[in-house]
Design an enzyme around this catalytic site. Structure first.
Site, PDB file in Angstrom:
ATOM      1  N   HIS A 108       0.753  -1.336  -0.023  1.00 23.95           N
ATOM      2  CA  HIS A 108       0.048  -0.045  -0.023  1.00 23.95           C
ATOM      3  C   HIS A 108       0.874   1.441  -0.099  1.00 23.95           C
ATOM      4  O   HIS A 108       0.397   2.528  -0.335  1.00 23.95           O
ATOM      5  CB  HIS A 108      -1.008   0.194   1.316  1.00 23.95           C
ATOM      6  CG  HIS A 108      -2.080  -0.950   1.074  1.00 23.95           C
ATOM      7  ND1 HIS A 108      -3.301  -0.703   0.778  1.00 23.95           N
ATOM      8  CD2 HIS A 108      -2.026  -2.248   1.334  1.00 23.95           C
ATOM      9  CE1 HIS A 108      -4.046  -1.894   0.741  1.00 23.95           C
ATOM     10  NE2 HIS A 108      -3.327  -2.816   1.207  1.00 23.95           N
ATOM     11  N   ASP A 123       3.738   9.532  -0.684  1.00 27.00           N
ATOM     12  CA  ASP A 123       2.356   8.388  -0.134  1.00 27.00           C
ATOM     13  C   ASP A 123       2.012   7.347  -1.310  1.00 27.00           C
ATOM     14  O   ASP A 123       2.268   7.721  -2.631  1.00 27.00           O
ATOM     15  CB  ASP A 123       1.318   9.409  -0.245  1.00 27.00           C
ATOM     16  CG  ASP A 123       0.158   9.364   0.839  1.00 27.00           C
ATOM     17  OD1 ASP A 123       0.053   8.060   1.149  1.00 27.00           O
ATOM     18  OD2 ASP A 123      -0.416  10.261   1.376  1.00 27.00           O
TER      19      ASP A 123
HETATM   20  C1  GDG Z   1      -1.975   3.702   3.590  1.00 27.48           C
HETATM   21  C2  GDG Z   1      -1.035   4.402   2.507  1.00 27.48           C
HETATM   22  C3  GDG Z   1      -2.797   4.326   0.543  1.00 27.48           C
HETATM   23  C4  GDG Z   1      -8.432  10.610   7.896  1.00 27.48           C
HETATM   24  N1  GDG Z   1      -8.770  11.326   8.891  1.00 27.48           N
HETATM   25  C5  GDG Z   1      -9.886  10.612   9.622  1.00 27.48           C
HETATM   26  C6  GDG Z   1     -10.116   9.642   8.755  1.00 27.48           C
HETATM   27  N2  GDG Z   1      -9.267   9.604   7.682  1.00 27.48           N
HETATM   28  C7  GDG Z   1      -9.346   8.585   6.801  1.00 27.48           C
HETATM   29  C8  GDG Z   1      -9.465   9.164   5.355  1.00 27.48           C
HETATM   30  C9  GDG Z   1      -8.681   7.937   4.366  1.00 27.48           C
HETATM   31  C10 GDG Z   1      -7.757   7.441   5.533  1.00 27.48           C
HETATM   32  O1  GDG Z   1      -8.054   7.841   6.785  1.00 27.48           O
HETATM   33  C11 GDG Z   1      -6.464   7.670   4.973  1.00 27.48           C
HETATM   34  O2  GDG Z   1      -6.163   7.154   3.996  1.00 27.48           O
HETATM   35  P1  GDG Z   1      -4.770   7.608   3.129  1.00 27.48           P
HETATM   36  O3  GDG Z   1      -4.911   6.637   1.722  1.00 27.48           O
HETATM   37  O4  GDG Z   1      -4.802   8.954   2.908  1.00 27.48           O
HETATM   38  O5  GDG Z   1      -3.593   7.315   3.878  1.00 27.48           O
HETATM   39  P2  GDG Z   1      -2.971   5.965   5.006  1.00 27.48           P
HETATM   40  O6  GDG Z   1      -3.747   5.775   6.148  1.00 27.48           O
HETATM   41  O7  GDG Z   1      -1.330   6.406   5.116  1.00 27.48           O
HETATM   42  O8  GDG Z   1      -3.110   4.639   4.193  1.00 27.48           O
HETATM   43  C12 GDG Z   1      -1.654   5.154   1.508  1.00 27.48           C
HETATM   44  C13 GDG Z   1      -3.392   3.614   1.563  1.00 27.48           C
HETATM   45  O9  GDG Z   1      -2.687   2.886   2.661  1.00 27.48           O
HETATM   46  C14 GDG Z   1      -4.603   2.632   0.843  1.00 27.48           C
HETATM   47  O10 GDG Z   1      -3.879   1.768   0.105  1.00 27.48           O
HETATM   48  O11 GDG Z   1      -3.531   5.273  -0.274  1.00 27.48           O
HETATM   49  O12 GDG Z   1      -0.995   5.799   0.375  1.00 27.48           O
HETATM   50  O13 GDG Z   1      -0.381   5.332   3.377  1.00 27.48           O
HETATM   51  O14 GDG Z   1      -9.829   7.064   4.262  1.00 27.48           O
HETATM   52  O15 GDG Z   1     -10.506   9.546   5.060  1.00 27.48           O
HETATM   53  N3  GDG Z   1     -11.164   8.837   9.046  1.00 27.48           N
HETATM   54  C15 GDG Z   1     -11.816   9.248  10.110  1.00 27.48           C
HETATM   55  N4  GDG Z   1     -11.455   9.963  11.058  1.00 27.48           N
HETATM   56  C16 GDG Z   1     -10.518  10.997  10.736  1.00 27.48           C
HETATM   57  O16 GDG Z   1     -10.434  11.902  11.595  1.00 27.48           O
HETATM   58  N5  GDG Z   1     -12.891   8.155  10.600  1.00 27.48           N
END
Ligand code: GDG
Length: 466
Positions: A156, A359
């Site tokens: 990921h 990312d």
């Molecule tokens: C890894 C990889 C890859 C954020 N703040 C809150 C909240 N979020 C949610 C967002 C989003 C998720 O968390 C974060 O997803 P990301 O993709 O931005 O980042 P990582 O957690 O680092 O994920 C990344 C991913 O895996 C999938 O393959 O895209 O590159 O690092 O859904 O909306 N959710 C809630 N409260 C918050 O305050 N409920």
């Protein structure tokens, strides 16, 4: 057809919410099978078996099993090798790597123990789908136990470049570990290119005419499978979400960011850029409010404590310089906010600021687009170094290290005419729809089913890569 067995760091304990977890849940509901992950509770007992958590799953279509970690394993395997070595190496922060021999030893020991537990559960036709950097050596461990089942892997996070990889203890293991999977899925074409570069530099790898890689007698398929979101679900949640809880801000003045509090997400640079924008504000009467949700994460790792302090300091400086009695320009919310409200805020915002330094994909970028009102959409400012930027070329792309460039992009986005907003939104929305999460899962699993099977000879000659 055998069962699907998903292995990921966490298994959801309640009703699944959030993209990846929902997608994996849906696939398992359709196919049946097992979902295996770590028990979030530290536990000294019962580490010699997988524990059934299916009672937290209202539907018996599949079973959830957890393996237990003791305090030392959590420190060395999870906080240590996974999050203080592999995470910074893959996010181009080798300066933050904490090198300790016990981290690596326990990372290997936990993967070996898990391999033994999984091997006991496996039927001959079951397929395994392993997720992320916590389990890089799992296929090697399983092969050493005689397992020939198809095993897919999905990384990921970004695939590291070859120089950063060389920081790892025994960096040659990385190629060995990956080569024992049948399929290695990566987020982007850029990641695939870096992975190929690693194999090209390794004499043991042979490139086959059909695009597969033969490594020590085993055939591996590589590919990019950009992950996405449940577009419809996000849009519906965004309409339900409340943005008024975070202060009355006119939509045309609202800027939103939502990230896990992680040094890879570029938060200090983003805060400084907003401060720079205020320094240079073209229309002094304009009073934008930037709300940044920074959901706490991995607070026990020292690099994460440091960034929390830094953000509080910068937001204090920006607000100290510009706040008025009825206006707080930068609102830092240092806690997790209900998902619907995060998405509701995205829908209400004129600008989404997504500026990670590195990312794998960044789902917030896709969620911001999916949350918009198509008639009056907001503008996505997106880091060139998010995997999402490879296809979302019509977002306003920025160098996340360049505070002036981000400040200029904020100014440009806030003033963007309706026609340009629509054009950019439509191009991004097309990408978001074409990579939605159900398509992603189907593409990965279809490819896995087509992979060259593992031969008996590979198993009988297998070395454990440690
Ligand atoms: C890894 C990889 C890859 C954020 N703040 C809150 C909240 N979020 C949610 C967002 C989003 C998720 O968390 C974060 O997803 P990301 O993709 O931005 O980042 P990582 O957690 O680092 O994920 C990344 C991913 O895996 C999938 O393959 O895209 O590159 O690092 O859904 O909306 N959710 C809630 N409260 C918050 O305050 N409920």
């Amino acid at each position: 057809m055998g069962r699907l067995i998903v292995v990921s760091n966490r298994v959801p304990t309640e009703n699944p919410s959030g993209g990846l977890v929902v997608a994996l849940h849906d696939v398992l509901m359709q196919r049946g099978g097992l979902w295996i992950g770590a028990d979030p509770q530290i536990c000294e007992e019962g580490r010699d078996r997988l524990h059934d958590m299916s009672d937290t799953n209202p539907d018996p279509a599949y079973r959830k099993l957890v393996f237990r970690l003791n305090a030392q394993e959590r420190r060395n395997y999870y906080e240590g090798f996974a999050n203080s070595v592999l995470w910074p190496v893959c996010h181009r922060r080798t300066d933050l790597v904490e090198m300790r021999s016990e981290y690596r030893a326990d990372y290997l020991a936990v993967n070996m123990r898990l391999a033994r537990l999984i091997a006991r559960e496996l039927g001959p036709d079951d397929q395994l789908w392993v997720h992320d950097y916590h389990f890089l050596p799992l296929a090697s461990m399983l092969r050493s136990l005689g397992v020939r089942n198809r095993i897919g892997f999905f990384l990921h996070i970004p695939f590291p470049n070859i120089t950063d990889l060389s920081v790892l203890p025994s960096p040659e293991n990385f190629a060995e570990w990956l080569s024992d999977f049948n399929l290695v899925g990566l987020q982007t074409r850029g990641d695939t290119a870096r992975c190929l570069e690693m194999f090209r530099a390794d004499r043991r790898a042979e490139f086959m005419r059909d695009g597969t890689i033969k490594f020590d007698d085993h055939v591996l398929t590589l590919g990019s499978f950009p992950i996405g979101i449940d577009v419809q679900g996000v849009n519906e949640a965004a309409r339900r979400g409340r943005s008024d809880r975070f202060g009355p801000v006119a939509p045309q003045d609202r800027i939103i960011g939502a990230d896990r509090l992680d040094y890879s997400k570029g938060l200090p640079q983003k805060f400084r850029a907003f401060g720079r924008y205020l320094d240079q504000r073209p229309q002094i009467e304009r009073r934008p409010t930037f709300t940044q949700i920074a959901a706490p994460s991995r607070g026990e790792v020292s690099a994460y404590k440091q960034i929390t302090r830094e953000l509080a300091q910068i937001s204090g400086e920006v607000n100290g310089a510009y706040s008025e009695l009825d206006w707080t320009p930068l609102r830092l919310i240092h806690r997790s906010v209900p998902r619907e409200d995060v998405l509701g805020l995205c829908r209400q915002a004129r600008v989404g600021l997504v500026t990670p330094l590195a990312d794998g994909m960044n789902l917030v970028a896709k969620e911001f687009i999916a949350a918009q009102n198509p008639q009056d959409p907001g503008v996505l400012i997106l880091s060139r170094f998010a995997g999402a930027a490879e296809d979302m070329t019509e977002a306003v792309q920025v160098n996340p290290h360049d505070v002036d460039e981000i400040a200029e992009a904020i100014s440009y986005a806030l003033a963007m005419p309706h026609g340009e907003r629509l054009r950019r939104y439509e191009a991004c929305a097309q990408v978001v729809w074409s990579t939605q999460i159900s398509t992603w899962a189907e593409r990965c699993l279809t490819r896995l089913a087509q992979c060259t099977p593992t031969l008996r000879s590979h198993i009988s000659n297998h070395r454990i890569a440690v």
